[in-house]
Design an enzyme around this catalytic site. Structure first.
Site, PDB file in Angstrom:
ATOM      1  N   ARG A   1     -51.050 -11.424   3.165  1.00 58.54           N
ATOM      2  CA  ARG A   1     -52.404 -11.752   3.576  1.00 58.54           C
ATOM      3  C   ARG A   1     -52.840 -13.002   2.855  1.00 58.54           C
ATOM      4  O   ARG A   1     -52.405 -13.257   1.727  1.00 58.54           O
ATOM      5  CB  ARG A   1     -53.360 -10.620   3.162  1.00 58.54           C
TER       6      ARG A   1
ATOM      7  N   GLY B   1     -53.433 -19.974  -1.271  1.00 57.49           N
ATOM      8  CA  GLY B   1     -52.250 -20.556  -1.918  1.00 57.49           C
ATOM      9  C   GLY B   1     -51.805 -19.802  -3.156  1.00 57.49           C
ATOM     10  O   GLY B   1     -51.079 -20.343  -3.990  1.00 57.49           O
ATOM     11  N   ARG B   2     -52.267 -18.571  -3.284  1.00 59.81           N
ATOM     12  CA  ARG B   2     -51.951 -17.735  -4.471  1.00 59.81           C
ATOM     13  C   ARG B   2     -52.491 -18.361  -5.764  1.00 59.81           C
ATOM     14  O   ARG B   2     -52.052 -18.001  -6.858  1.00 59.81           O
ATOM     15  CB  ARG B   2     -50.435 -17.491  -4.614  1.00 59.81           C
ATOM     16  N   LEU B   3     -53.456 -19.287  -5.629  1.00 61.48           N
ATOM     17  CA  LEU B   3     -54.071 -19.910  -6.795  1.00 61.48           C
ATOM     18  C   LEU B   3     -55.355 -19.130  -7.128  1.00 61.48           C
ATOM     19  O   LEU B   3     -56.470 -19.619  -7.003  1.00 61.48           O
ATOM     20  CB  LEU B   3     -54.374 -21.384  -6.495  1.00 61.48           C
TER      21      LEU B   3
END
Ligand SMILES: Cc1cc2nc3c(=O)[nH]c(=O)nc-3n(C[C@H](O)[C@H](O)[C@H](O)COP(=O)(O)O)c2cc1C
Ligand SMILES: Cc1ncc(COP(=O)(O)O)c(C=O)c1O
Length: 290
Positions: free
Chosen positions: A86, A268-270
């Site tokens: 997701r 962006g998984r940031l």
């Protein structure tokens, strides 16, 4: 099929407001500072407890030889796992917006979880370890929150209690996936007072109180029927309107936090991660890399 806590239709509606989680011992609580005083009886005034029913343990299990390697059928659900993801975009977490202490911040996020679509918002994963470092984790329910920490209730003869008796260090995770949030806690667990446990036990539905008496939690039992017989035995012991006493082997733990981390999923998984670390009487606030 019989449910452990009875049919939902039999139970009163659940109060999911944050204030429903009681502050203990009448202490000023972050979530419910005005909890009712806890009625207490001195131990010597309590009637002796009846013995716990014997739940037969299982016959020794024969050793099963390890078979050939497992091969899942093609097209099994596992096949799509690598592509399952997701994109998180529901919110942001900024140092400027968080409370100076993590319990106040936790209470604010708990309110959001209670108001939102999080199923079982007070469910948390509790990790414990043996003194030589063998970990285990399981879900328990948060049942109290105040400036001292996070309270859950369990069997004092369970595997988790054995871990905590020898090594009180514990970790908690609140997996609030629906809100793309997670809270992690590390700290030290200690038993709550007997008065606090008694007050909580008395507030539980009757079938849950009987279940606590009937279940030698974490032990191997012969079969389901053995548990049902133990339940029937304790059910017959106390009349419908009779008080069911708090078992000696059941009660609460409070996890006093040493670190608390708030995680908000980002693109962006940031992700945003704000950590609190106890230092002396205060808290150090730090941003952690995702
Ligand atoms: C949603 C959920 C809530 C649970 N809440 C509790 C709880 O509050 N207390 C408890 O003792 N077990 C609770 N359990 C059961 C535990 O996960 C676990 O099976 C049990 O405590 C035995 O753990 P142990 O053998 O590691 O001590 C819950 C399980 C689930 C799935
Ligand atoms: C074994 C056990 N003990 C205690 C609890 C906490 O339940 P309650 O809300 O009835 O105190 C649960 C919840 O699932 C449980 O499974």
């Amino acid at each position: 099929m019989e449910q452990a806590h009875g049919d939902a239709a039999d139970l009163p509606p659940v109060d999911t407001s944050a204030a429903a989680i009681p502050a203990a011992d009448g202490a000023a609580g972050v979530v419910s500072p005005d909890g009712p005083p806890i009625p207490g009886r001195r131990p010597e005034e309590r009637p002796p407890f009846p013995p716990v029913p014997e739940v037969p343990s299982a016959a020794p299990v024969p050793t099963v030889p390890v078979g050939p390697p497992v091969s899942l059928p093609p097209g099994a659900p596992a096949a799509g796992l690598a592509a399952l993801r997701r994109r998180y975009a529901r919110g942001e977490l900024d140092e400027a917006d968080v409370a100076p202490d993590p319990l106040t911040q936790f209470a604010a996020w708990l309110d959001d979880a209670l108001a939102g679509e999080v199923p079982e918002p007070n469910a948390m994963v509790l990790a414990t370890a043996t003194p030589d470092g063998v970990p285990s984790a399981r879900t328990v329910l948060l049942k109290g929150l105040d400036e001292r920490g996070f309270v859950f209730y369990t069997n004092y003869e369970s595997a988790k209690a054995a871990d905590l008796g020898a090594n009180p260090r514990a970790a908690l995770v609140f997996p609030w996936h629906a809100m793309e949030r997670q809270v992690r806690v590390t700290g030290t667990a200690e038993r709550v007072s007997r008065e606090e446990s008694a007050a909580y036990f008395a507030s539980r539905p009757r079938d849950s109180r009987l279940g606590a008496w009937a279940s030698p939690q974490s032990q191997v039992v012969a079969d389901r029927a053995a548990l049902d017989r133990a339940y029937a035995e304790v059910e017959a012991r106390w009349g419908e309107d009779e008080e069911i006493p708090l078992p000696d082997f059941w009660g609460g733990y409070r996890v006093r936090p040493e670190t608390v981390e708030f995680w908000q999923g980002r693109h962006g998984r940031l992700h945003d991660r704000i950590g609190y670390r106890r230092e002396g009487e205060g808290w150090v606030l730090e941003r952690l890399a995702p």
